[in-house]
Design a protein around this motif. Structure first.
Motif, PDB file in Angstrom:
ATOM      1  N   PRO A   8      -3.640  -0.175  -4.289  1.00 59.34           N
ATOM      2  CA  PRO A   8      -2.472  -0.677  -3.565  1.00 59.34           C
ATOM      3  C   PRO A   8      -2.758  -0.755  -2.060  1.00 59.34           C
ATOM      4  CG  PRO A   8      -1.855   1.089  -5.066  1.00 59.34           C
ATOM      5  CD  PRO A   8      -3.348   1.050  -5.026  1.00 59.34           C
ATOM      6  N   LEU A   9      -2.251  -1.802  -1.434  1.00 60.12           N
ATOM      7  CA  LEU A   9      -2.428  -2.015   0.004  1.00 60.12           C
ATOM      8  C   LEU A   9      -1.078  -2.183   0.676  1.00 60.12           C
ATOM      9  CD1 LEU A   9      -5.340  -4.612  -0.128  1.00 60.12           C
ATOM     10  CD2 LEU A   9      -5.518  -2.172   0.357  1.00 60.12           C
ATOM     11  N   GLN A  10      -1.050  -1.883   1.964  1.00 57.38           N
ATOM     12  CA  GLN A  10       0.134  -2.125   2.786  1.00 57.38           C
ATOM     13  C   GLN A  10      -0.228  -3.178   3.832  1.00 57.38           C
ATOM     14  OE1 GLN A  10       2.397   1.542   3.934  1.00 57.38           O
ATOM     15  NE2 GLN A  10       0.475   2.514   3.336  1.00 57.38           N
ATOM     16  N   ALA A  33      -4.827 -10.308  -7.753  1.00 56.96           N
ATOM     17  CA  ALA A  33      -4.293  -9.994  -6.421  1.00 56.96           C
ATOM     18  C   ALA A  33      -4.107  -8.487  -6.300  1.00 56.96           C
ATOM     19  CB  ALA A  33      -2.964 -10.700  -6.202  1.00 56.96           C
ATOM     20  N   PRO A  34      -4.392  -7.944  -5.116  1.00 54.57           N
ATOM     21  CA  PRO A  34      -4.147  -6.509  -4.932  1.00 54.57           C
ATOM     22  C   PRO A  34      -2.641  -6.226  -4.901  1.00 54.57           C
ATOM     23  CG  PRO A  34      -4.812  -7.497  -2.854  1.00 54.57           C
ATOM     24  CD  PRO A  34      -4.925  -8.569  -3.897  1.00 54.57           C
ATOM     25  N   PRO A  35      -2.224  -5.058  -5.389  1.00 54.76           N
ATOM     26  CA  PRO A  35      -0.818  -4.672  -5.218  1.00 54.76           C
ATOM     27  C   PRO A  35      -0.548  -4.584  -3.711  1.00 54.76           C
ATOM     28  CG  PRO A  35      -1.953  -3.188  -6.734  1.00 54.76           C
ATOM     29  CD  PRO A  35      -2.994  -4.053  -6.102  1.00 54.76           C
ATOM     30  N   LEU A  58      -3.742  -4.496   7.923  1.00 55.94           N
ATOM     31  CA  LEU A  58      -3.904  -4.174   6.511  1.00 55.94           C
ATOM     32  C   LEU A  58      -4.320  -2.711   6.410  1.00 55.94           C
ATOM     33  CD1 LEU A  58      -3.737  -5.515   3.733  1.00 55.94           C
ATOM     34  CD2 LEU A  58      -6.168  -6.066   3.947  1.00 55.94           C
ATOM     35  N   MET A  59      -3.625  -1.979   5.531  1.00 55.01           N
ATOM     36  CA  MET A  59      -3.859  -0.547   5.380  1.00 55.01           C
ATOM     37  C   MET A  59      -3.951  -0.187   3.903  1.00 55.01           C
ATOM     38  SD  MET A  59      -0.858   0.680   8.034  1.00 55.01           S
ATOM     39  CE  MET A  59      -1.086   2.406   7.740  1.00 55.01           C
ATOM     40  N   THR A  60      -4.625   0.933   3.640  1.00 53.95           N
ATOM     41  CA  THR A  60      -4.589   1.479   2.291  1.00 53.95           C
ATOM     42  C   THR A  60      -3.218   2.118   2.072  1.00 53.95           C
ATOM     43  OG1 THR A  60      -5.409   3.641   2.962  1.00 53.95           O
ATOM     44  CG2 THR A  60      -7.069   1.970   2.365  1.00 53.95           C
ATOM     45  N   ALA A  61      -2.912   2.442   0.834  1.00 53.68           N
ATOM     46  CA  ALA A  61      -1.630   3.091   0.528  1.00 53.68           C
ATOM     47  C   ALA A  61      -1.518   4.443   1.221  1.00 53.68           C
ATOM     48  CB  ALA A  61      -1.455   3.240  -0.975  1.00 53.68           C
ATOM     49  N   SER A  62      -2.679   5.073   1.500  1.00 53.65           N
ATOM     50  CA  SER A  62      -2.654   6.378   2.171  1.00 53.65           C
ATOM     51  C   SER A  62      -2.558   6.250   3.691  1.00 53.65           C
ATOM     52  CB  SER A  62      -3.895   7.187   1.794  1.00 53.65           C
ATOM     53  OG  SER A  62      -5.065   6.534   2.244  1.00 53.65           O
TER      54      SER A  62
END
Length: 92
Positions: A8-10, A33-35, A58-62
């Motif tokens: 998952p990405l933010q 597609a990435p979440p 763009l960031m990781t979920a963490s």
């Protein structure tokens, strides 16, 4: 990269940001597609103070911030870029 499983990405965005919209569309066009969770930086005072006008981010979920995405990357080149940058945040 059809067998790729993305974490998952933010995506930090802002209303009316054409670069943000373009990156979202290119990420959503990847197969698979990435979440993706889009966050409006202007809706969060801490994010706005931290990132200001530097969207899209763009960031990781963490919460690990990835390198700035080159605006002309798409398709396989974007997928390769994403894989390399995710490997940097989580080396094997």
């Amino acid at each position: 990269m059809a067998d790729q499983i993305w974490p998952p990405l933010q995506l930090l965005t802002r209303q009316g940001c054409c670069l943000c919209e373009g990156l979202r569309e290119r990420l959503e066009a990847l197969v698979p597609a990435p979440p993706l969770h889009c966050i409006d930086v202007d809706a969060d005072a801490q994010l706005q103070a931290r990132f200001g006008l530097e969207v899209p981010v763009l960031m990781t979920a963490s919460g690990e911030v990835l390198s700035r995405v080159p605006p002309r990357l798409s398709g396989d080149r974007l997928a390769d870029w994403l894989q390399r940058n995710l490997n940097k945040t989580n080396p094997a």
